[in-house]
Design a protein around this motif. Sequence first.
Motif, PDB file in Angstrom:
ATOM      1  N   SER A 160      94.337  86.416  23.182  1.00  0.00           N
ATOM      2  CA  SER A 160      93.519  87.236  22.279  1.00  0.00           C
ATOM      3  C   SER A 160      94.389  88.050  21.334  1.00  0.00           C
ATOM      4  O   SER A 160      94.045  88.225  20.171  1.00  0.00           O
ATOM      5  CB  SER A 160      92.522  88.121  23.044  1.00  0.00           C
ATOM      6  N   SER A 161      95.559  88.537  21.809  1.00  0.00           N
ATOM      7  CA  SER A 161      96.472  89.264  20.913  1.00  0.00           C
ATOM      8  C   SER A 161      96.993  88.367  19.803  1.00  0.00           C
ATOM      9  O   SER A 161      97.056  88.773  18.638  1.00  0.00           O
ATOM     10  CB  SER A 161      97.682  89.804  21.677  1.00  0.00           C
ATOM     11  N   LYS A 162      97.372  87.135  20.173  1.00  0.00           N
ATOM     12  CA  LYS A 162      97.921  86.214  19.174  1.00  0.00           C
ATOM     13  C   LYS A 162      96.865  85.826  18.144  1.00  0.00           C
ATOM     14  O   LYS A 162      97.128  85.805  16.940  1.00  0.00           O
ATOM     15  CB  LYS A 162      98.456  84.949  19.859  1.00  0.00           C
ATOM     16  N   ILE A 163      95.674  85.537  18.625  1.00  0.00           N
ATOM     17  CA  ILE A 163      94.592  85.137  17.723  1.00  0.00           C
ATOM     18  C   ILE A 163      94.243  86.281  16.774  1.00  0.00           C
ATOM     19  O   ILE A 163      94.049  86.085  15.580  1.00  0.00           O
ATOM     20  CB  ILE A 163      93.373  84.634  18.542  1.00  0.00           C
ATOM     21  N   LYS A 164      94.231  87.501  17.320  1.00  0.00           N
ATOM     22  CA  LYS A 164      93.974  88.687  16.507  1.00  0.00           C
ATOM     23  C   LYS A 164      94.986  88.786  15.361  1.00  0.00           C
ATOM     24  O   LYS A 164      94.640  89.019  14.206  1.00  0.00           O
ATOM     25  CB  LYS A 164      94.124  89.900  17.428  1.00  0.00           C
ATOM     26  N   ARG A 165      96.260  88.578  15.696  1.00  0.00           N
ATOM     27  CA  ARG A 165      97.339  88.665  14.716  1.00  0.00           C
ATOM     28  C   ARG A 165      97.178  87.605  13.624  1.00  0.00           C
ATOM     29  O   ARG A 165      97.318  87.881  12.431  1.00  0.00           O
ATOM     30  CB  ARG A 165      98.680  88.518  15.439  1.00  0.00           C
ATOM     31  N   ILE A 166      96.876  86.388  14.061  1.00  0.00           N
ATOM     32  CA  ILE A 166      96.719  85.278  13.105  1.00  0.00           C
ATOM     33  C   ILE A 166      95.554  85.551  12.152  1.00  0.00           C
ATOM     34  O   ILE A 166      95.679  85.389  10.936  1.00  0.00           O
ATOM     35  CB  ILE A 166      96.484  83.939  13.860  1.00  0.00           C
ATOM     36  N   LEU A 167      94.434  86.012  12.704  1.00  0.00           N
ATOM     37  CA  LEU A 167      93.259  86.250  11.860  1.00  0.00           C
ATOM     38  C   LEU A 167      93.517  87.366  10.854  1.00  0.00           C
ATOM     39  O   LEU A 167      93.046  87.335   9.723  1.00  0.00           O
ATOM     40  CB  LEU A 167      92.037  86.566  12.731  1.00  0.00           C
ATOM     41  N   LYS A 168      94.310  88.346  11.281  1.00  0.00           N
ATOM     42  CA  LYS A 168      94.683  89.452  10.393  1.00  0.00           C
ATOM     43  C   LYS A 168      95.538  88.922   9.238  1.00  0.00           C
ATOM     44  O   LYS A 168      95.316  89.248   8.076  1.00  0.00           O
ATOM     45  CB  LYS A 168      95.484  90.485  11.195  1.00  0.00           C
ATOM     46  N   GLN A 169      96.522  88.071   9.604  1.00  0.00           N
ATOM     47  CA  GLN A 169      97.432  87.497   8.604  1.00  0.00           C
ATOM     48  C   GLN A 169      96.696  86.698   7.545  1.00  0.00           C
ATOM     49  O   GLN A 169      97.099  86.683   6.387  1.00  0.00           O
ATOM     50  CB  GLN A 169      98.462  86.590   9.286  1.00  0.00           C
ATOM     51  N   ILE A 170      95.634  85.994   7.946  1.00  0.00           N
ATOM     52  CA  ILE A 170      94.935  85.167   6.960  1.00  0.00           C
ATOM     53  C   ILE A 170      93.775  85.919   6.293  1.00  0.00           C
ATOM     54  O   ILE A 170      92.990  85.326   5.568  1.00  0.00           O
ATOM     55  CB  ILE A 170      94.462  83.811   7.554  1.00  0.00           C
TER      56      ILE A 170
END
Length: 141
Positions: free
Chosen positions: A19-29
């Motif tokens: 969930s942390s990684k997905i959160k980061r990716i969604l923020k980046q895009i």
Amino acid sequence: MKMSFPIASDDFVQAGEASSKIKRILKQIGIPSGIIRRVSIAVYESEMNIVIHASDGEITLSVSADGIDIISSDQGPGIADLELAMQEGYSTASEEVRRQGFGAGMGLPNIKKSCDQLNIESELGKGTTLTMHFNLTESEV
Ligand SMILES: Nc1ncnc2c1ncn2[C@@H]1O[C@H](COP(=O)(O)OP(=O)(O)OP(=O)(O)O)[C@@H](O)[C@H]1O
Ligand SMILES: [Mg+2]
């Protein structure tokens, strides 16, 4: 865009990583923060359910113009009574797990509230697959 994250059963140290990684990716895009928050809740609860209740599994993130799709799948033991499992407060978590702060029986109800569409398929002895969709509508931008 499509990415998969393996989830290891009983691994409370790594739990929450997907969930942390997905959160980061969604923020980046550049996904709107309100949607990121809802996706994070759903992924975290799905991830914890695999860690606590299931054997190993995987969470897949797909992003398209259509929206965000999350698939959480594991290899068992499956859910005997899905209707019961969806009820707020229903939990089969052990005392040990409850002492760590889990087992309120709120994960699946919160997943349902967080996403725009939820489908759950579960077969005893086989596993459980949650398919979640999040709309990327203008109103939430
Ligand atoms: N992936 C899964 N595999 C097998 N059983 C599951 C799975 N996910 C949920 N369950 C069953 O459904 C019940 C309800 O799940 P839910 O996430 O709502 O609550 P919980 O995990 O027990 O507690 P909380 O999520 O509040 O910490 C669980 O106690 C468990 O019996
Ligand atoms: Mg749970």
